[in-house]
Every structure is written in C-alpha cells, then in structure tokens.
Write an enzyme that holds these catalytic residues in place. Structure first.
Site, mmCIF file in Angstrom:
data_model
loop_
_atom_site.group_PDB
_atom_site.id
_atom_site.type_symbol
_atom_site.label_atom_id
_atom_site.label_comp_id
_atom_site.label_asym_id
_atom_site.label_seq_id
_atom_site.Cartn_x
_atom_site.Cartn_y
_atom_site.Cartn_z
ATOM 1 N N ASP A 180 0.914 -1.140 0.278
ATOM 2 C CA ASP A 180 -0.062 0.262 -0.034
ATOM 3 C C ASP A 180 0.795 1.287 -0.085
ATOM 4 O O ASP A 180 1.854 1.346 -0.631
ATOM 5 C CB ASP A 180 -0.925 -0.112 1.113
ATOM 6 C CG ASP A 180 -2.050 0.506 0.962
ATOM 7 O OD1 ASP A 180 -3.160 0.146 1.065
ATOM 8 O OD2 ASP A 180 -2.207 1.974 0.591
ATOM 9 N N HIS A 217 -3.277 6.044 3.750
ATOM 10 C CA HIS A 217 -4.113 4.863 3.187
ATOM 11 C C HIS A 217 -3.631 3.363 3.962
ATOM 12 O O HIS A 217 -4.378 2.441 4.416
ATOM 13 C CB HIS A 217 -4.191 4.930 1.721
ATOM 14 C CG HIS A 217 -5.190 4.061 0.970
ATOM 15 N ND1 HIS A 217 -4.553 2.725 0.749
ATOM 16 C CD2 HIS A 217 -6.454 4.164 0.664
ATOM 17 C CE1 HIS A 217 -5.897 2.062 0.260
ATOM 18 N NE2 HIS A 217 -6.917 2.847 0.174
ATOM 19 N N SER A 397 -11.440 -0.570 0.036
ATOM 20 C CA SER A 397 -9.896 -0.594 0.434
ATOM 21 C C SER A 397 -10.030 -0.915 1.919
ATOM 22 O O SER A 397 -9.027 -1.680 2.344
ATOM 23 C CB SER A 397 -9.311 0.739 0.548
ATOM 24 O OG SER A 397 -9.059 0.907 -0.982
#
Length: 715
Positions: A180, A217, A397
């Site tokens: 990620d 994220h 996600s």
C-alpha cells in the site's frame, strides 16, 4: 551504431539457440500508442517478458517453508537460464539499471523507442509492455473523525472477530503483509505490532529506508488488520498478528507496474534468502489498476499464482466502481485473487462496491463482503505529534483488511488444533460459512455473503478431515471474442475441494468456425497443484477479410485425474464475432444489406421494421404479414373469468399464444386453442383473481407473424 551492435548480438543468439524456435514477442497496444508519440531516441519504460515459466504444480511439499524455498529457487533458476542474453544486449546498448523481475520472468528497463521493435523481435521474448503508472485509488467518501469509543467497533463485532478472541485466538504467530502507501510506525496501534528487522520493510521507489506513510491509506488499512484498542476501542481484526509492508505507492501516490511486481517478489522472499522462510502468511492489497472497469487485465495474475502456490493468501479490494454492473476491476477479478466487496452498517451492499460478474472468468464477483462504510481506522500521527489519531473511512480498501485479519485469526485458531489450513481451505471456509445476504446463494452483489470469522473457524473444524480433490469445470459455458481480438482466455475452475495434484485434458472442436481458417485448434492438459483452484489456457483467433457472420467452436474437458471428477459445465461455446463488412450491398439504404434484408429494394422493409396489418407485405422480414386481430378480450368481474378470442390469416396454422398483464404488474402467458367450428383462436381462464391475486388489464396475442395488443373490457 546501436542498431548494428544489436543486430550482431541477435545473430549470435539465433545461431547459438538450441531446440525448436519460439515465436517472436508481441508489443502491447498501450506501448504502441506511446511509441507513436515519441522520437526514436526518447526513452520509454517497458517490461520485457521472456518465454519460459516454472510449473507451479510440481511443488507439493506440505511444509510451507520447504515449498516456498523450492519455488523461489526454481524461479531464480529460470531467470538465470533465460534472461542472461537479453541483459547482455541491454548492456551493449547502454541501457542503465535494468531490473530483473524473476517472479514473472521479466526485465524492467527504460529503453529508446527505436529499440522496442528489436527487443520484441527476439525469439526469447514473449511480449513487451508499457511500464505504466497507477494512482492510489480515491475513496468514495471523505474521511472524518469518528465519534464514540465503543469496544469493539461495530464493524469488528459484525464479523464476529471477538468470538474468536474470547477463545484465545487473536492472530498470534501470523504475519500479514500490506502492499500500500506505507505505514506510520509511530501509531500506538501500529508500531508495537511491527515484525521489525531488515526483512520487514521494502520501498521499491527508494524514498524511505524505514516505515513511512505520506497519505495514510496504508496506515488505515493496516490498523483494521492488526490494530488494538490504544484509542479506547478495538479497531483491528487480529491484534496479536505481526505486520510487514511494501510501500508500492510513492509519496505522491503513484506506483509503476514494475514496482508492484518487485513488491510481490519481495513478499515471496523478504530477506533475499530462499532458505529462511520469512515470507508472510497473508498479503493485503487495498488497490486496483486504473482503467480496468469491467475489464480483465492479467498483469499480476502470475504474481498471484506464485504467491498462492507458496501458500500465501492474497486478498484484493473489489473496487469502488458501483453501483453500476458489471463493474469488476483488476487484479481483484483475476483467477486466484480473493476479492472483497463492502457493506454498510445495516448489512446492505455499499453503493460504491463493485458488482459482478467477473470480467475475467464470468463467475460470481466479489467472493465475499465485509464492512467498508464509515469504519474506524488508525490514521497518521505526523511523526508522533498526534498519537491518538483515528479516522472514519469508506471504500472496499477498508472492507478487504477485515478478510485479511480473519485469515490471521483462522491460522492462529487452527494452529491450536495442530492443523495448518491451506489457502484454499481458508477461502472455502470463509465463503461456505458467510452470512448469506441478498439473493439466496452466491450473487454478484454480496458474493457468498457477509464475512463471519467465528463460523469460518467452525467450518474448518468440521471439514479438516479427509481432504477432497474436487471437481473440474469451466467457469462459464459461453465465451465471445472479436475476430480481430487475437485470442480468448478460457478459465477452468476447481470446486468442492482442492486437495492434492489433479489434472484434466482440454480440446477444441469444430462448430461453424473452422480450425486453421478461423482459429488455431488447441488441446492439452491443465495441471492443478495441491490447493490450486484455477487455471487458464488460450485459444488463438485468426482474422480474415471475408464476411462470414458470427461463428463458433466448442471446447471440452475430459480425463480428469488425481481423484478429481468432471463438473458442470464441462463444455463451453466460444463465439467469434465477425468484424468484416457484408459482401452484399444495401441497395435501399435502410441499414440492412441484401443478405439479411427480405426486400433490399424497399427502405420500409427490413428486419425489425414496423409491421402493417393486412397489407400483404412482410415489412419486418419475419416471413409473414401481420394478420392477427383480437376480436374479444372480456373479464367478467362477477364470475372472475377472462375470455380472449383472436383471428389470423394463417388460420389453424397461426399457433397463437396470449400474455395477460395484471394490475399488480405481473403477467401470465398461455397457449390458445383453435376452434375449427368458429374459425378462431380462443382462451378462457376461470378464478382469475383467486389464482393470481390480481385482475387482468390488457392482453397481447402473438405468434410467428408478430403480435397484437388490446385492453381488457370489464363486464
């Protein structure tokens, strides 16, 4: 001079080659478009794939570390055997810093545009593709601080992770990798769970030597997997697990395809020593490729296959392309990937969650769903300045980490029983035990349903006896491909078990398409390794310039071995869509050529044209003039009876049927009968409202010649 040097090297390679020659490589369309905009000396990033793969079905060792070591060594050996000459050519052409992607037998490099054709012309090269850059996927709703501090958070409760915690299973002994944007090591729910050492962090972009996250994220996804309750509430599925990470996205949120390949390669062997067995148990991928909406991009299919052969589970976000359907994205829709969709706090499919069927195999997509709308996650601490940093996040996600965390819990729980489930067994457990949502059974909104970690554990306990080899079948019974499409990829799946090595033969057979003229006949054997559930093969399509109409061929499975049995469908129809213009002209200019137009001299006559009743002309080219008349359509309210009479110029040969439309929106279709005495077709239904719950409002009578509609007369 470069071209001359390259030609000499190519000549030497061809002279030295042993065995039958292979075909020269292809250049992918995206790369071609990039080359058209570049000068000959301008550089372009490419990935050069070479012929020669490792047979993953050959590795059957039960010990994961042993199997992984053998796979890694075989991949590196294949790289050494096939890439040496190409690397020499790149060096002679002064190509700087080529990178070997041994996990997929490829080389990434920046090369002059003028060199691409020559590289593709090498007989050792399978294809040359543009090393594209993707962007960190945006989330469907802005993040904001959560309120409250319930223990645990609703999403963790919804998938019953606390039920396993209560039995002492929290993911201890399990390692999860996250590919990620990175990880914030300063967060109290993240830092203490870092595996640490020199084999737990990798940044292929070379920006950070230690864990770091510019966007948050990766930190958010990671907290949902391993986070604890440092902020007053439990946010993670498996707080006892340890994590490692690959920062595939740079600080600007960009990732190249080659860097992602390097990420998968590192995950397989983090310390670069095949003998140490330090790879993770699970790899979480909360990202997808740009521009793959309802498309099948197999760029990372081989990476996924290698990791799963090494018994590393691979989860992928299903994508945020809903609510339209089909809207699957890659790599989540690749065979072997375990795609996770999202539900909201009420258990309803999230509006943004991508829908199936899969653009790759045509099967159900996603595999499973989990909470992914307004869930609490860890967030950036900005170097530890704000340690108690949490955020409410939305997107697939963040549904995906729930499944990765559940797998960590299952591995920990089954270890307590002295059992190490395979990746395939874990996937089966999660799918078979899911709480069914939406339509009964697996569907293209919820997949198998809502993740239930505790039920998955119970399923594994109940099914950890004699493993089943499973059944082999096509993923769908229908495929289609444009005549100019080049090839069609056919997927064979293994269901109802995946134990042991099995194999099945496949072969094409003629339909209206002819081998050698319309396609290249294909046959062979697909081998499945222990735990492997999907294999693919390709049928080459031949283009021509003759208008033949759509054609088809059949592909069948036979001779299943290793204890596997044939499944359904065991045959599939492949339709080749003709792209050539018809030979016959369109004389009347109505858009239909003479070979399909029943009257090419009349622009009012063509397939599907409005039919004029009783004029003796077949306007719609169905072979008949429309002569149906509904002479009686009456519903007797008092007796609850409907009667319909109709006439046709075809008389007893009209073969009429009637559809009755109800006031509640329903409809009923019945055959009519011929009354020879009165020369009419008729149908009567008694107890209409009593049987169907609503009175009729209109009828349509139809047959080979067309249809006629009328409203119901009430009496």
């Amino acid at each position: 001079m470069k071209r001359q040097l390259f030609a000499v090297m190519l000549f030497l390679i061809l002279c030295a080659a042993a065995g039958p020659a292979t075909h020269a490589g292809e250049i992918d369309p995206l790369l071609i478009s990039k080359l058209n905009a570049l000068g000959p000396d301008e550089e372009v990033p490419v990935i050069i794939y070479l012929y020669g793969t490792v047979d993953l079905t050959a590795f059957t060792d039960k010990d994961k570390a042993v199997r992984s070591s053998k796979i890694i060594k075989s991949l590196i050996d294949k790289k050494d055997a096939t890439q040496k000459e190409l690397l020499q050519i790149l060096k002679k052409n002064k190509i700087k810093n080529p990178v070997s992607l041994w996990i997929v037998n490829g080389i990434a490099a920046r090369v002059p545009a003028s060199l691409v054709d020559d590289l593709a012309g090498l007989q050792s090269v399978e294809k040359v593709v543009f090393d594209a850059t993707i962007t960190l996927p945006p989330e469907p709703a802005p993040a904001g601080e959560t309120g409250g501090s319930a223990t645990p958070q609703w999403n963790i409760d919804a998938v019953r992770a606390p039920d396993l915690w209560a039995q002492g299973f929290d993911g201890t002994g399990v390692v999860v990798a996250v590919m990620d944007s990175g990880a914030d090591l300063n967060h109290p729910d993240i830092g203490p769970r870092y595996r640490g050492g020199t084999n737990s962090w990798y940044d292929p972009n070379g920006q950070h030597a230690a864990p770091y996250d510019a966007s948050g994220h990766g930190t958010q996804a990671l907290g949902l997997i391993v986070g604890g309750d440092a902020g007053g509430s439990a946010i993670g599925m498996a707080p006892g697990a340890r994590w490692i990470a690959v920062k595939i996205f740079d600080d600007s949120g960009q990732a190249s395809l080659s860097d992602i390949h390097l990420g998968f390669q590192w995950v397989l062997d983090p310390d670069g020593n095949p003998n140490t067995g330090d790879g993770p148990d699970i790899v979480n991928n909360s990202w997808y490729l740009d521009g793959t909406y309802n498309q099948c991009n197999a760029e990372f299919a081989d990476d996924i296959a290698v990791l799963k052969a090494a018994e590393i589970a691979v989860t992928f976000a299903a994508g945020n392309s809903g609510p339209s359907a089909p809207s699957s994205v890659s790599p989540a829709n690749n065979p072997g990937s375990f795609a996770v969709g999202a539900v909201d706090g009420n258990g309803n499919i999230a509006y943004f969650s991508s829908r199936g069927p899969s653009a790759c195999a045509g099967d159900v997509f996603p595999e499973i769903t989990a909470p992914g709308q307004l869930v609490r996650a860890s967030d950036l601490t900005f170097g530890g300045i704000f340690p108690n940093s949490y955020v409410s996040v939305t997107g697939t996600s963040f549904s995906t980490p729930h499944v990765s965390g559940a797998m960590a819990l299952l591995l920990n729980a089954m270890a307590g029983q002295g059992i190490t489930p395979t990746v395939s067994q874990m996937e089966s457990a999660i799918g078979e035990s899911a709480a069914d949502l939406g339509a009964a059974g697996p569907d293209n909104l919820y997949g198998a349903g809502l993740l239930d970690a505790a039920a998955a554990y119970d399923w594994l306990l109940a099914n950890s006896g004699s493993p089943q080899p499973g059944q082999l079948q096509f993923s769908t019974s229908d495929y289609s491909v444009d005549e100019a499409g080049g090839s069609v990829t056919v997927t064979v799946t293994r269901t109802s078990g995946s134990a042991g090595a099995v194999a099945v033969d496949y072969a094409t057979s003629n339909g209206t398409a002819a081998p050698g003229a319309d396609y290249v006949a294909a046959s062979g054997t697909l081998s499945f390794a222990d735990g492997q559930t999907s294999r693919m093969f390709t049928i080459t399509i031949l283009n021509d310039t003759v208008h033949e109409g759509d054609e088809d061929l059949t592909v069948t499975l036979s001779n299943a071995t290793g204890g596997a049995v044939p499944g359904y469908p065991d045959s599939a129809l492949v339709t080749i869509i003709d792209d050539d213009p018809p030979l016959n002209p369109d004389s009347d200019g109505d858009g239909y050529a003479a070979d399909v137009d029943c009257n090419d001299n009349d622009a009012a006559a063509y397939p599907g044209a409005p039919e004029v009743k009783h004029d003796g002309i077949d306007q719609d080219c169905n072979g008949y003039d429309l002569t149906i008349d509904i002479t009686h359509a009456v519903y007797q309210v008092s007796t609850d009876k409907l009667t319909v009479y109709a006439e046709s110029g075809l008389g007893a040969q009209a073969g009429l049927k009637v559809t009755m439309y109800l006031a509640n929106g329903g409809s009923i279709t019945r055959n009519m009968t011929w009354n020879a005495t009165k020369s009419r077709w008729q149908r009567a239904i008694n107890s209409f409202a009593g049987s169907f719950g609503s009175r009729p409002v209109s009828v349509t009578v139809f047959g080979p010649e067309g249809s006629e509609s009328a409203s119901i007369v009430l009496k």
